[in-house]
Write an enzyme that holds these catalytic residues in place. Sequence first.
Site: not given
Length: 274
Positions: A138, A213, A111-112, A109, A238, A175, A127
């Site tokens: 597009c 998570t 984005i790094d 999840q 965790n 783009c 994500h």
Amino acid sequence: MAGKDLIEEAARLIAGAKNLVAFTGAGVSAESGIPTFRDPGGLWDRFDPYELGGGDIFSSIFRGSKIPASATTFVSEMLEVLEKAHPNPGHLALGELERMGILRSVITQNIDNLHREAGNTRVIEVHGNIFRLACLGCGSKIGLSREDLFELGRKLVGLLQKGDLQGLISLASRCWCGGICRLDVVGFGEPVQDMPQAVQEARRSDVFLILGTSGAVYPAAYLPEYAKSAGAKLIEINATGCYFQELVDVGIIGKTGEVFPRIVERVRELLEMD
Ligand code: OAD
């Protein structure tokens, strides 16, 4: 700290796995200096997720929405931590498991981009990934180097500080098709990415790792359920508790950067003994 018997149990399951899949969240990157969302002092503790979590700043501008004042602090803080972040021992242990031929894929999840930096090549980013642009016309995806992202980020923060809406619009890349590009990250209310592949990986797994998570965000949080119902053994690590308690076979409370490398070390020993 996690007991030796739980480490042993997890290592034995992993060493015997034919299709090991990992599902990760913000906790895996916490030891790289990136704040989580829901821990005390986390991002959603300090910023309003309804104000800042719904799509990226570019699309807010193009929709003509008002840019919240806290956006500048949020964006500049995120860029600062991302620029300093490197894979921690938890990421590196996952990279190692792929090189050992044990780990099939990582569903994240985050984005790094830290799983890719740690050497994982089969990464499903439900994500999105902030080191990528997506064309709103597009749908093409365009990779951003670290330099490109942080240079873009610095310009963005400067324009946000000045409230320069026109400057922000002209900052957006174009783009080849003429369409406008935005950062390829998923906000609340937006469709997740590559979910069919993620579900397929979860269903194919025979051992499924749940790392760092809270399982608060769907549809990603359904993935452990898919794995369990297809017969996989589930291992959760965790720092603060067991969030999938009713599903997991082995639940370990501890930091992934500390616990997971110990498990992988033990997996190596077990495989060498065979
Ligand atoms: P959360 O912040 O909800 O959960 C992070 C979890 O990691 C918590 O349960 C922490 O206890 C745990 N944790 C913290 N440090 C840890 C460590 N060193 N080792 C192991 N665990 C640790 O983050 P996510 O579950 O990733 O989505 O959040 C899911 C989604 O909510 C994010 O992808 C993001 C957010 O809103 C979008 O923006 C669409």
